[in-house]
Motif scaffolding. Structure first.
Motif, mmCIF file in Angstrom:
data_model
loop_
_atom_site.group_PDB
_atom_site.id
_atom_site.type_symbol
_atom_site.label_atom_id
_atom_site.label_comp_id
_atom_site.label_asym_id
_atom_site.label_seq_id
_atom_site.Cartn_x
_atom_site.Cartn_y
_atom_site.Cartn_z
ATOM 1 N N ARG A 77 -8.424 -1.210 -4.807
ATOM 2 C CA ARG A 77 -9.145 -1.354 -6.083
ATOM 3 C C ARG A 77 -8.258 -1.011 -7.284
ATOM 4 O O ARG A 77 -8.624 -1.246 -8.435
ATOM 5 C CB ARG A 77 -10.352 -0.397 -6.117
ATOM 6 C CG ARG A 77 -11.642 -0.991 -5.586
ATOM 7 C CD ARG A 77 -12.640 0.090 -5.243
ATOM 8 N NE ARG A 77 -12.970 0.970 -6.366
ATOM 9 C CZ ARG A 77 -13.552 2.174 -6.221
ATOM 10 N NH1 ARG A 77 -13.870 2.622 -5.021
ATOM 11 N NH2 ARG A 77 -13.820 2.908 -7.279
ATOM 12 N N THR A 78 -7.113 -0.365 -7.004
ATOM 13 C CA THR A 78 -6.279 0.158 -8.089
ATOM 14 C C THR A 78 -5.097 -0.765 -8.363
ATOM 15 O O THR A 78 -4.405 -1.176 -7.437
ATOM 16 C CB THR A 78 -5.764 1.574 -7.713
ATOM 17 O OG1 THR A 78 -6.898 2.377 -7.378
ATOM 18 C CG2 THR A 78 -5.017 2.212 -8.862
ATOM 19 N N LEU A 79 -4.909 -1.061 -9.630
ATOM 20 C CA LEU A 79 -3.759 -1.856 -10.051
ATOM 21 C C LEU A 79 -2.643 -0.882 -10.443
ATOM 22 O O LEU A 79 -2.848 -0.017 -11.296
ATOM 23 C CB LEU A 79 -4.176 -2.712 -11.255
ATOM 24 C CG LEU A 79 -3.119 -3.563 -11.953
ATOM 25 C CD1 LEU A 79 -2.494 -4.560 -10.980
ATOM 26 C CD2 LEU A 79 -3.751 -4.310 -13.130
ATOM 27 N N VAL A 80 -1.495 -1.009 -9.794
ATOM 28 C CA VAL A 80 -0.376 -0.109 -10.102
ATOM 29 C C VAL A 80 0.781 -0.934 -10.667
ATOM 30 O O VAL A 80 1.184 -1.935 -10.076
ATOM 31 C CB VAL A 80 0.073 0.683 -8.851
ATOM 32 C CG1 VAL A 80 1.246 1.596 -9.197
ATOM 33 C CG2 VAL A 80 -1.084 1.495 -8.297
ATOM 34 N N VAL A 81 1.255 -0.490 -11.819
ATOM 35 C CA VAL A 81 2.330 -1.208 -12.505
ATOM 36 C C VAL A 81 3.557 -0.305 -12.598
ATOM 37 O O VAL A 81 3.435 0.879 -12.924
ATOM 38 C CB VAL A 81 1.863 -1.638 -13.916
ATOM 39 C CG1 VAL A 81 3.023 -2.157 -14.752
ATOM 40 C CG2 VAL A 81 0.768 -2.697 -13.812
ATOM 41 N N GLU A 82 4.701 -0.869 -12.270
ATOM 42 C CA GLU A 82 5.962 -0.123 -12.356
ATOM 43 C C GLU A 82 6.797 -0.690 -13.493
ATOM 44 O O GLU A 82 7.019 -1.890 -13.570
ATOM 45 C CB GLU A 82 6.736 -0.278 -11.044
ATOM 46 C CG GLU A 82 8.087 0.404 -11.041
ATOM 47 C CD GLU A 82 8.894 0.041 -9.806
ATOM 48 O OE1 GLU A 82 8.757 0.748 -8.788
ATOM 49 O OE2 GLU A 82 9.642 -0.958 -9.845
ATOM 50 N N MET A 83 7.240 0.200 -14.360
ATOM 51 C CA MET A 83 8.162 -0.201 -15.418
ATOM 52 C C MET A 83 9.551 0.314 -15.034
ATOM 53 O O MET A 83 9.709 1.501 -14.723
ATOM 54 C CB MET A 83 7.746 0.464 -16.726
ATOM 55 C CG MET A 83 8.729 0.220 -17.876
ATOM 56 S SD MET A 83 8.554 1.498 -19.157
ATOM 57 C CE MET A 83 9.249 0.643 -20.572
ATOM 58 N N ALA A 107 0.820 -1.221 0.000
ATOM 59 C CA ALA A 107 0.000 0.000 0.000
ATOM 60 C C ALA A 107 0.855 1.273 0.000
ATOM 61 O O ALA A 107 0.562 2.217 -0.739
ATOM 62 C CB ALA A 107 -0.954 -0.006 1.184
ATOM 63 N N THR A 108 1.922 1.305 0.797
ATOM 64 C CA THR A 108 2.742 2.521 0.868
ATOM 65 C C THR A 108 3.457 2.784 -0.471
ATOM 66 O O THR A 108 3.556 3.929 -0.917
ATOM 67 C CB THR A 108 3.809 2.428 1.982
ATOM 68 O OG1 THR A 108 4.517 1.203 1.816
ATOM 69 C CG2 THR A 108 3.168 2.464 3.367
ATOM 70 N N PRO A 153 -7.946 3.445 1.965
ATOM 71 C CA PRO A 153 -7.336 2.116 1.770
ATOM 72 C C PRO A 153 -8.094 1.286 0.722
ATOM 73 O O PRO A 153 -7.470 0.610 -0.109
ATOM 74 C CB PRO A 153 -7.438 1.474 3.156
ATOM 75 C CG PRO A 153 -7.522 2.618 4.110
ATOM 76 C CD PRO A 153 -8.228 3.733 3.388
ATOM 77 N N GLU A 154 -9.434 1.372 0.694
ATOM 78 C CA GLU A 154 -10.202 0.554 -0.278
ATOM 79 C C GLU A 154 -9.986 1.061 -1.713
ATOM 80 O O GLU A 154 -10.070 0.296 -2.676
ATOM 81 C CB GLU A 154 -11.697 0.486 0.080
ATOM 82 C CG GLU A 154 -12.437 1.804 0.125
ATOM 83 C CD GLU A 154 -12.441 2.462 1.514
ATOM 84 O OE1 GLU A 154 -11.464 2.244 2.291
ATOM 85 O OE2 GLU A 154 -13.395 3.215 1.813
ATOM 86 N N GLU A 155 -9.702 2.357 -1.860
ATOM 87 C CA GLU A 155 -9.396 2.888 -3.200
ATOM 88 C C GLU A 155 -8.048 2.340 -3.670
ATOM 89 O O GLU A 155 -7.884 1.962 -4.836
ATOM 90 C CB GLU A 155 -9.353 4.415 -3.181
ATOM 91 C CG GLU A 155 -10.731 5.048 -2.983
ATOM 92 C CD GLU A 155 -10.673 6.568 -2.884
ATOM 93 O OE1 GLU A 155 -11.653 7.210 -3.294
ATOM 94 O OE2 GLU A 155 -9.656 7.113 -2.385
ATOM 95 N N LEU A 156 -7.096 2.322 -2.740
ATOM 96 C CA LEU A 156 -5.775 1.777 -3.075
ATOM 97 C C LEU A 156 -5.888 0.318 -3.496
ATOM 98 O O LEU A 156 -5.255 -0.101 -4.469
ATOM 99 C CB LEU A 156 -4.830 1.879 -1.874
ATOM 100 C CG LEU A 156 -4.072 3.185 -1.680
ATOM 101 C CD1 LEU A 156 -3.173 3.085 -0.462
ATOM 102 C CD2 LEU A 156 -3.224 3.521 -2.919
#
Lengths: 219, 219
Positions: A150-156, A118-119, A145-148
């Motif tokens: 629900r979100t898919l975060v991708v790092e390139m 999450a952080t 926290p529930e918004e976090l």
């Protein structure tokens, strides 16, 4: 100046005089915008879709819903390519062949991973938001926290890259300069218009300075 | 209104309320610009590069040198996908999650062929030039046969396509409207600046009306 080393995948073949490999110059192109064209393969077809991104060092952050077809496909393949382009001018020559555009374009290649913590997710979204508009993150409601989740975060992680820049005038065949034909540039620029407050805005909320600053910077 | 039928490749999954399949609406997006992001697969990687294009009916024309790596690869594979996007506004919400952009984006899928016949090539380049600037073709030196033969012209027949358009205001969670946070739009627009005549221009050649018209239309 640090450069990306040339390999088969990032070497510029056509127009080598416009080729750029310097990390700093490529970062400058990336930081002049926040929309990139991300490529992926779907059912055997290469497709590219516009995505908003944030950059921090050699990392690019994308996000979407947990069901985003492209992001899931990138994670499955483990690698990704993204292209960012800014159009700066029409180059109007005396002959058709020498018509061109002035532009700055960068193509990145790298590996991707899903951010789970999450952080780390929040830090990536902060970077993402600041890329779109400096100062916006501090002016909005903190993420829940529930918004976090629900979100898919991708790092390139950018592994290699190259860019092309054209920023010169008309370049016609020498025998064409005597023709009675007008040639020149028409500069193009993306500008911001005056901010429009949400019609459901609570009373007495002025347009904040980070928004006015963006408006001023994009004239 | 004629629509592209939905199939696995062009169906919009996320944000279906923004999905567009009407041929005319998609053509309007294509005709609002002349730069598309063309995708291809190189050494197993999907890559997209910005290319100038022309549209005539359901045909898209690209061109480059006879050695252009991407064009040759497209011809080898026989199919292609291209995405065109226009950025219209930053959508600044009260929460991070509802930040967005207003935009018009179209993705095309189709088959490609090489144009060999000189007259067809010239017609394609005419279409290409007029997409960039209406009226320009008639204002320049005619193409020479050797220029035509040096140029690789590729025609894409659009077989299916879809678009996404977001053109509304801020859409926050209902409980957030009471927060003392500014929300709204910052419209963005690509504009033309005053034409700059080539420094090697022959004397007494005024800026032609097709250039002035373009400048006026892009304010």
């Amino acid at each position: 100046m640090k450069k990306y080393s040339k390999s088969k995948i990032n070497r510029i073949k056509r127009g080598q005089n416009r080729a750029v490999y310097e990390v700093e110059k490529i970062n400058t192109i990336l930081d002049a915008g926040f929309i990139g064209f991300v490529s992926y393969t779907y059912e055997g077809s290469a497709i590219s879709l516009p995505m908003a991104y944030g950059r921090n060092g050699n990392k690019i952050y994308l996000h979407g819903s947990q069901a985003n077809r492209m992001l899931l496909s990138l994670l499955e393949g483990g690698k990704m390519s993204m292209t960012v382009m800014h159009l700066d001018a029409l180059v109007l020559a005396r002959s058709g062949l020498h018509h061109s555009v002035n532009y700055r374009s960068a193509t990145l290649f790298g590996s991707v991973r899903k951010i789970e913590k999450a952080t780390e997710k929040e830090a990536a979204l902060h970077c993402f938001m600041e890329q779109m508009m400096k100062g916006r993150w501090d002016g909005i409601r903190p993420m829940k926290p529930e918004e976090l989740s629900r979100t898919l975060v991708v790092e390139m992680a950018i592994e290699t890259a190259s860019a092309k820049i054209r920023d010169v005038g008309v370049n016609d065949d020498s025998e064409d300069y005597n023709l009675p034909i007008w040639a020149g540039l028409v500069p193009l620029k993306q500008v911001a218009l005056a901010p429009i407050s949400d019609e459901n805005l609570r009373e007495n909320i002025p347009i904040p300075s980070h928004v006015l600053e963006y408006y001023k910077l994009h004239q």
